[in-house]
Design a protein around this motif. Structure first.
Motif, PDB file in Angstrom:
ATOM      1  N   ILE A  42       0.863  -1.179   0.000  1.00 23.30           N
ATOM      2  CA  ILE A  42       0.000   0.000   0.000  1.00 23.30           C
ATOM      3  C   ILE A  42       0.900   1.230   0.000  1.00 23.30           C
ATOM      4  CG2 ILE A  42      -1.771   1.295   1.248  1.00 23.30           C
ATOM      5  CD1 ILE A  42      -2.689  -1.314   2.504  1.00 23.30           C
ATOM      6  N   GLY A  43       0.642   2.136  -0.924  1.00 17.37           N
ATOM      7  CA  GLY A  43       1.431   3.351  -1.011  1.00 17.37           C
ATOM      8  C   GLY A  43       0.619   4.489  -1.586  1.00 17.37           C
ATOM      9  N   SER A  44       1.308   5.549  -1.941  1.00 15.04           N
ATOM     10  CA  SER A  44       0.653   6.703  -2.546  1.00 15.04           C
ATOM     11  C   SER A  44       0.476   6.464  -4.042  1.00 15.04           C
ATOM     12  CB  SER A  44       1.492   7.964  -2.328  1.00 15.04           C
ATOM     13  OG  SER A  44       1.650   8.225  -0.950  1.00 15.04           O
ATOM     14  N   ALA A  45      -0.686   6.847  -4.575  1.00 16.37           N
ATOM     15  CA  ALA A  45      -0.925   6.705  -6.007  1.00 16.37           C
ATOM     16  C   ALA A  45       0.137   7.466  -6.782  1.00 16.37           C
ATOM     17  CB  ALA A  45      -2.312   7.228  -6.360  1.00 16.37           C
ATOM     18  N   GLY A  46       0.664   6.836  -7.832  1.00 15.26           N
ATOM     19  CA  GLY A  46       1.698   7.463  -8.637  1.00 15.26           C
ATOM     20  C   GLY A  46       3.103   7.307  -8.106  1.00 15.26           C
ATOM     21  N   SER A  47       3.272   6.603  -7.008  1.00 11.67           N
ATOM     22  CA  SER A  47       4.593   6.423  -6.418  1.00 11.67           C
ATOM     23  C   SER A  47       5.493   5.590  -7.329  1.00 11.67           C
ATOM     24  CB  SER A  47       4.476   5.741  -5.056  1.00 11.67           C
ATOM     25  OG  SER A  47       5.750   5.340  -4.577  1.00 11.67           O
ATOM     26  N   ALA A  48       6.786   5.919  -7.329  1.00 10.73           N
ATOM     27  CA  ALA A  48       7.759   5.129  -8.085  1.00 10.73           C
ATOM     28  C   ALA A  48       7.892   3.717  -7.537  1.00 10.73           C
ATOM     29  CB  ALA A  48       9.117   5.820  -8.058  1.00 10.73           C
ATOM     30  N   VAL A  49       7.448   3.500  -6.318  1.00  9.86           N
ATOM     31  CA  VAL A  49       7.519   2.171  -5.707  1.00  9.86           C
ATOM     32  C   VAL A  49       6.761   1.147  -6.547  1.00  9.86           C
ATOM     33  CG1 VAL A  49       6.781   0.800  -3.704  1.00  9.86           C
ATOM     34  CG2 VAL A  49       7.873   3.034  -3.365  1.00  9.86           C
ATOM     35  N   ALA A  50       5.619   1.542  -7.090  1.00 11.78           N
ATOM     36  CA  ALA A  50       4.780   0.606  -7.838  1.00 11.78           C
ATOM     37  C   ALA A  50       5.535  -0.030  -8.998  1.00 11.78           C
ATOM     38  CB  ALA A  50       3.528   1.317  -8.338  1.00 11.78           C
TER      39      ALA A  50
END
Length: 359
Positions: A42-50
């Motif tokens: 779970i993270g912020s939308a648009g995060s580079a993590v995805a």
């Protein structure tokens, strides 16, 4: 497949960009998924993590930062999470609300009661963190060292940083890797280098962050100092460094130092919490924290020492067995199960907030 029941694990990290803590979260999630566990992030939308997650890991992007704790709790409940694992302070604070699952936090920076006190288990990344915990928290904590994930292999094959910088064969290259933020001490590095490094030496800093403009002003147009921004080819770049410097004002477990050790690069670091433990007994040098002049003098001394050695004798061998990826992943999963067993043996008491979330 592992000879134990597979888990549903949710990792939570809200950063938009990828730095040390985020890289650890990503690689841990990918490793757990490769073992067959059901893994979500779970993270912020648009995060580079995805974009850095393996195909078997599902990313859930939250559009707004409002009520993140409640939303993480609801999503963890819907996914049937066994483990909800927070990375960095805001994520740990949100995970604390996820009653019904086992709530774990990794202390990538340090213990803060308002972020970590309500979690069921804490992963400390160095021994000093564990020793500094409140007595009650130590019963639910474990020291598990991070590791240095491999970076982009395609970029590693193509990089020749010395050629890119048009360095002469005898020029010595000093380098650092990290976020351009006051905590990383890049201003101290630039000041010390300008004051004491020999005229033919070159300094490169790899990374991005909010202090880039100020650091460029501090460099003052000195052609020896190059800020190269974010690079995906750090592993290859490190092999071009004659000296790696970590000038941080605070560090719990700097992955960049591990990467430098893996590359066999001589290391000079400020004596922050993590490096003091990581570099104990290693062929590396520690200097006081926050002392730009002392750091600069140490850089000059190390470069003079290296210049006296043949180039082929400058690479070092470090003891890195304690930072093995497979062992750390296995110990993390074992820690999850230990905390789950302790929870199962104790009566559970939900507070009003957790009851409201479940309702």
């Amino acid at each position: 497949m592992p000879p134990f029941e597979l888990l549903t694990v949710i990792h939570v990290v809200f950063s938009s960009r990828i730095a040390g803590g985020e890289r650890h979260c990503i690689d841990l999630a990918n490793a757990q998924a490769a073992l067959g566990h059901r893994v979500h992030v779970i993270g912020s939308a648009g995060s580079a993590v995805a974009g850095a997650l393996a195909p078997r890991v599902t990313f859930h992007g939250l559009q707004l930062p409002l009520l993140r704790g409640w939303r993480v709790a609801a999503l963890a409940r819907r996914l049937g999470a066994d483990i909800c694992h927070g990375h960095l302070g805001p994520a740990c604070k949100a995970v604390a609300r996820a009653g019904g699952s086992t709530r774990i936090g990794t202390l990538h920076v340090g213990y803060k009661p308002h972020h970590h006190a309500r979690l069921d288990g804490l992963v400390c990344v160095n021994r000093a963190q564990y020793d500094g915990l409140p007595k009650a928290e130590k019963q639910e904590a474990s020291v598990i060292y991070n590791w240095a994930p491999e970076r982009d292999t395609a970029a590693r094959r193509q990089t020749d940083l010395r050629a890119e910088l048009a360095l002469a064969p005898g020029q010595l290259l000093v380098g650092s890797v990290g976020r351009l933020h006051v905590s990383k001490g890049m201003d101290l590095l630039i000041q010390g280098f300008k004051a004491h490094a020999p005229a033919e030496a070159v300094l490169v800093i790899l990374g991005e962050g909010p202090d880039e403009g100020e650091l460029r002003k501090l460099a003052g147009g000195d052609p020896r100092i190059r800020l190269l921004g974010y690079r995906s080819d750090v592993d290859a770049a490190l092999k071009s460094f004659d000296l790696f410097v970590s000038p941080s004002r605070e560090e719990a477990f700097p992955l960049a130092i591990l990467e430098a050790m893996r590359a066999g690069c001589p290391v000079l670091s400020t004596a922050t919490q993590g490096p003091q433990e990581m570099l104990a007994g290693q062929p590396a040098r520690l200097v006081p924290v926050g002392d730009a002049d002392g750091l600069g003098r140490a850089i000059a001394e190390e470069l003079a020492r290296l210049r006296a050695l043949p180039a082929e004798d400058r690479a070092l061998q470090y003891a890195t067995k304690a930072y093995d990826r497979g062992d750390a992943v296995a110990r993390t999963l074992g820690f999850y199960r230990d905390v789950m067993r302790r929870q199962a043996a104790q009566p559970q008491h939900l507070d009003d907030e957790e009851k409201a979330i479940i309702a």
